[in-house]
Design a protein around this motif. Structure first.
Motif, PDB file in Angstrom:
ATOM      1  N   LEU A   1      83.298  21.903  13.773  1.00 34.81           N
ATOM      2  CA  LEU A   1      84.300  22.858  14.251  1.00 34.81           C
ATOM      3  C   LEU A   1      85.612  22.147  14.580  1.00 34.81           C
ATOM      4  O   LEU A   1      85.609  21.109  15.226  1.00 34.81           O
TER       5      LEU A   1
ATOM      6  N   ILE B   1      76.938  20.744   3.183  1.00 27.84           N
ATOM      7  CA  ILE B   1      77.186  20.611   4.628  1.00 27.84           C
ATOM      8  C   ILE B   1      75.893  20.091   5.262  1.00 27.84           C
ATOM      9  O   ILE B   1      74.806  20.271   4.702  1.00 27.84           O
ATOM     10  N   SER B   2      76.001  19.468   6.415  1.00 31.83           N
ATOM     11  CA  SER B   2      74.805  18.924   7.080  1.00 31.83           C
ATOM     12  C   SER B   2      74.304  19.939   8.107  1.00 31.83           C
ATOM     13  O   SER B   2      73.528  20.806   7.776  1.00 31.83           O
ATOM     14  N   THR B   3      74.798  19.852   9.363  1.00 30.55           N
ATOM     15  CA  THR B   3      74.432  20.907  10.308  1.00 30.55           C
ATOM     16  C   THR B   3      75.513  21.991  10.352  1.00 30.55           C
ATOM     17  O   THR B   3      75.341  23.008  11.005  1.00 30.55           O
ATOM     18  N   GLY B   4      76.646  21.741   9.683  1.00 27.87           N
ATOM     19  CA  GLY B   4      77.683  22.775   9.580  1.00 27.87           C
ATOM     20  C   GLY B   4      78.419  23.043  10.878  1.00 27.87           C
ATOM     21  O   GLY B   4      78.924  24.137  11.088  1.00 27.87           O
ATOM     22  N   LYS B   5      78.494  22.048  11.745  1.00 33.73           N
ATOM     23  CA  LYS B   5      79.115  22.268  13.050  1.00 33.73           C
ATOM     24  C   LYS B   5      80.394  21.449  13.217  1.00 33.73           C
ATOM     25  O   LYS B   5      80.740  21.077  14.340  1.00 33.73           O
TER      26      LYS B   5
ATOM     27  N   LEU C   1      78.445  34.146   7.411  1.00 31.90           N
ATOM     28  CA  LEU C   1      77.999  33.147   8.393  1.00 31.90           C
ATOM     29  C   LEU C   1      78.410  31.733   7.967  1.00 31.90           C
ATOM     30  O   LEU C   1      78.268  30.783   8.738  1.00 31.90           O
ATOM     31  N   TYR C   2      78.896  31.622   6.731  1.00 33.31           N
ATOM     32  CA  TYR C   2      79.376  30.314   6.238  1.00 33.31           C
ATOM     33  C   TYR C   2      80.902  30.240   6.265  1.00 33.31           C
ATOM     34  O   TYR C   2      81.482  29.332   5.677  1.00 33.31           O
ATOM     35  N   ARG C   3      81.540  31.207   6.938  1.00 25.80           N
ATOM     36  CA  ARG C   3      83.002  31.090   7.114  1.00 25.80           C
ATOM     37  C   ARG C   3      83.260  30.065   8.215  1.00 25.80           C
ATOM     38  O   ARG C   3      82.379  29.787   9.035  1.00 25.80           O
ATOM     39  N   ASP C   4      84.462  29.517   8.185  1.00 25.85           N
ATOM     40  CA  ASP C   4      84.858  28.607   9.259  1.00 25.85           C
ATOM     41  C   ASP C   4      85.344  29.465  10.422  1.00 25.85           C
ATOM     42  O   ASP C   4      86.393  30.108  10.323  1.00 25.85           O
TER      43      ASP C   4
ATOM     44  N   ASP D   1      73.538  24.049   2.001  1.00 25.73           N
ATOM     45  CA  ASP D   1      73.293  23.933   3.443  1.00 25.73           C
ATOM     46  C   ASP D   1      72.063  23.042   3.652  1.00 25.73           C
ATOM     47  O   ASP D   1      70.938  23.423   3.332  1.00 25.73           O
TER      48      ASP D   1
ATOM     49  N   TRP E   1      75.326  19.400  18.778  1.00 21.62           N
ATOM     50  CA  TRP E   1      74.632  20.077  17.680  1.00 21.62           C
ATOM     51  C   TRP E   1      75.071  19.551  16.311  1.00 21.62           C
ATOM     52  O   TRP E   1      74.617  20.022  15.286  1.00 21.62           O
TER      53      TRP E   1
ATOM     54  N   LYS F   1      70.737  22.000   6.420  1.00 19.36           N
ATOM     55  CA  LYS F   1      70.162  22.106   7.766  1.00 19.36           C
ATOM     56  C   LYS F   1      68.620  22.014   7.744  1.00 19.36           C
ATOM     57  O   LYS F   1      68.006  21.518   8.685  1.00 19.36           O
TER      58      LYS F   1
END
Lengths: 548, 113
Positions: free
Chosen positions: A95, A89-93, A43-46, A111, A159, A113
């Motif tokens: 993209l 990472i902050s919210t990890g978004k 779930l932490y893959r890009d 993480d 997000w 979050k």
């Protein structure tokens, strides 16, 4: 992950030490917040990784989700003990620029979050103080629930994290001074590589009452060191917010000719830099709506001159079909009278200078907006209403198959019409030389978030099934970085696989910028534990070829 | 004997009521997860809905997730954790397993009630 690979280890750490470190970390944050199974780490893959399923794909060895600053301090101390590379990472978004994955395979993701406190929002002095896990959605909801008279300048995807976005030099959609998200921040709290907590600027004064209002305090301004870099883990940031305007109008300017862009940009720059208008959205109506096919006649002109575009025929097509060559959406804020006066002034400026220029008001609202108005607003982001509507650009269109995501190539060019037209030409030539259909046309528009420069982006598609396509995309991307640099254009932001290439062209005076940041890195983070390679900055122990 | 049966029946009804209440709470929580994380792309007029409209144009399947009658709880969980095309997957710090279970309950039962 290859089938033979049982467990991903952090770079330079043996299994025994790694397991010891995990055990110590679990005591700090609790086992629930230490993710170590393949299922959880996937779930932490890009999701938009250009290296999806290849050995180089940056998949973490571990992810940790602390709740408090003190827990981060302890994690950093353990990381130093075992030389564990950690990647916050902050919210990890993020993209298109790396998402929630680290820079390197095996780096441990921190993480943030769960660190989601809105510490303060002040709508009299117009600022907020936030933790990294707060999203633009969270902050908007808080302000609306509490009827606060401020808006946050936001990027497209709601997000994201104001902290994370500003640290990666993200941009937004209101007045220039707010659109620069790092520039609009004020005050930081940072956990350093030795585990100490530092507050910058006014925050360095114990009991200071202006953490988020005066940027500089006394002494050198250090905040810039923590953006697009790896010198600390930012745990709080202040931001300047914009008071809600009383009135909002959206005008649309159209001009008939390609070269009209040159005087148009000059006038727009004047209006923008005088704070008369907000974010001007440049488009060309010659582009079809997303997902619809381009008119075949127009498309034929893109390659009808020895494989390259025939500008005269394209222009003639636009005139014959009464399609404006350029269209600019112009938001104006203020009170009703001032907005009306400014709209009249804008009309006058453009129609006087450019033959055939037309200005039409398409939205005109008193604030607060009704729910119906807010929902139908053409550009919600211009009034700080977070959403995810931008994802239209990666979803299936009538004419396109589904995409697995996108990777942004984002060079900065001068805010100048002539330069934009030149940039189109250079990109088209480059695609031609590469033997590919050009993703750029003579009506490709600039992105205008940077209020003193243009960004001329390309969104490359990535794949989660086709490795060859990803390899090809990586080649084109790195070629583009070099071509752009040759013409004086440099990227403002990049996904991890391209950060070395992008930072590598900022090489004035024998790479002094890189050498300086590396010297800092070796001093501030001697064990090289913080986000190795982020922003192209590598610690001594991992430089090797990557520093070439 | 009759008294014992009545007791058993009473306890069963109580348990069923409590299960319904619990399901109802979980269902409401599932809707909250949808409203926080999903509606921005999967709401009416939003990008994922527009994309699904193209996918399902020759069928009677609704592109609006909240109007679907055929969604399976396990399928919902799979998509949230694996993504689909440009939809990314979600971490457990965003949607934890309990919240995901509630979301799956909401989407898989909403139009079957």
């Amino acid at each position: 992950m290859s089938k033979k690979e049982e467990i991903i280890l952090p770079n330079g750490v043996n299994k025994e030490d790694f397991l010891k470190a995990i055990s110590e970390i679990e005591k700090i944050v609790g086992t629930k917040w230490v993710f170590k199974t393949k299922e959880d780490l996937d779930l932490y893959r890009d999701a938009y990784s250009p290296y999806w399923d290849e050995l180089e794909e940056p998949i973490p060895s571990l992810a940790i989700a602390p709740k408090k600053v003190e827990e981060i301090q302890e994690i950093v101390r353990i990381a130093n003990k075992y030389t564990l590379p950690i990647f916050p990472i902050s919210t990890g978004k993020n993209l298109g620029y790396g998402s929630s994955a680290p820079n390197n395979r095996g780096d441990v993701v921190i993480d943030l979050k769960r660190m989601n406190k809105i510490i303060e929002v002040n709508d009299k002095r117009n600022y907020c103080i936030l933790e990294p896990g707060v999203s633009y959605f969270d902050l908007y909801e808080y302000c609306e629930k509490n009827n606060l008279n401020v808006i946050m300048d936001i990027p497209d995807p709601g997000w994201g994290s104001p902290v994370g976005n500003s640290l990666d030099h993200g941009w937004g959609y209101t007045y220039g001074q707010y659109r620069d998200h790092f520039g609009a921040h004020c005050g930081m709290e940072v956990v350093l590589a030795n585990g100490e907590v530092m507050r910058t600027a006014m925050g360095a004064l114990p009991g200071s009452k202006t953490f988020a209002e005066n940027k500089y305090g006394y002494g050198p301004y250090l905040d810039g060191l923590f953006s697009q870099s790896n010198f600390g883990i930012v745990t709080k940031m202040g931001f300047w917010m914009m008071p809600k305007p009383e009135h909002y109008t959206l005008a649309v300017l159209t001009v008939p000719k390609r070269d009209d862009l040159i005087p148009l940009v000059e006038i727009m720059n004047y209006l923008e830099d005088s704070s008369i208008i907000g974010w001007p959205l440049y488009r060309s109506p010659l582009n079809p709506e997303y997902g619809k096919p381009m008119n075949p006649e127009l498309k034929s002109y893109l390659t009808s001159k020895n494989g390259k575009p025939d500008i005269d025929k394209i222009q003639d097509y636009a005139i014959r079909n009464d399609i404006p060559y350029w269209q600019i959406d112009i938001p104006v804020y203020g009170n009703k009278d001032s907005v009306e006066a400014n709209i009249n002034y804008i009309k006058q400026r453009f129609t006087k200078a450019i033959d055939g220029a037309k200005v039409k008001v398409i939205e005109d609202y008193d604030l607060p907006l009704t729910k119906k108005q807010a929902k139908s607003l053409k550009h919600k982001v211009t009034l700080g209403i977070p959403n995810l509507e931008i994802f239209w650009l990666s979803t299936r269109g009538e004419n396109f198959g589904p995409k697995d995501g996108h990777v942004w190539f984002s060079p900065i060019i001068p805010r100048d019409g002539k330069e934009l037209l030149k940039c189109q030409e250079i990109y088209i030539d480059t695609f031609h030389e590469l033997g590919m259909e050009s993703m750029i046309t003579p009506f490709s528009h600039p992105r205008t978030w940077m209020y003193r420069a243009f960004c001329f982006m390309i969104g490359f598609a990535n794949s989660r099934t086709d490795k060859e396509k990803n390899e090809q995309m990586r080649k084109v991307y790195t070629t583009m970085v070099k071509v752009a640099a040759k013409h004086g254009w440099g990227d403002y932001r990049a996904a991890p696989p391209f950060q070395d290439a992008v930072s590598g062209v900022y090489n004035f005076n024998n790479n002094i910028l890189k050498r300086f940041t590396q010297e800092l890195k070796d001093t501030i983070d001697p064990n090289g534990i913080l986000a190795p390679g982020r922003g192209g900055i590598w610690p001594k122990r991992l430089r090797g070829d990557k520093n070439a | 004997m009759l008294k014992n049966m009545k007791t058993v029946l009473f306890v069963s009804v109580l348990a069923a009521t409590s299960l319904l209440a619990s399901n109802s709470t979980d269902y409401t929580k599932g809707k909250q997860v949808f409203d926080k994380w999903c509606v921005h792309c999967h709401g009416i007029g939003m990008p994922a809905t527009n994309a699904l409209r193209i996918v399902y144009k020759e069928t009677n399947i609704s592109p609006v997730l909240e109007q679907r009658k055929d969604l399976d709880a396990e399928f919902v969980k799979f998509i949230v954790r694996h993504g689909r095309y440009s939809m990314p997957f979600f971490r457990k710090t965003e949607i934890n397993d309990e919240q995901l279970k509630n979301l799956a309950l909401y989407l898989s039962t909403k139009n079957k009630k």
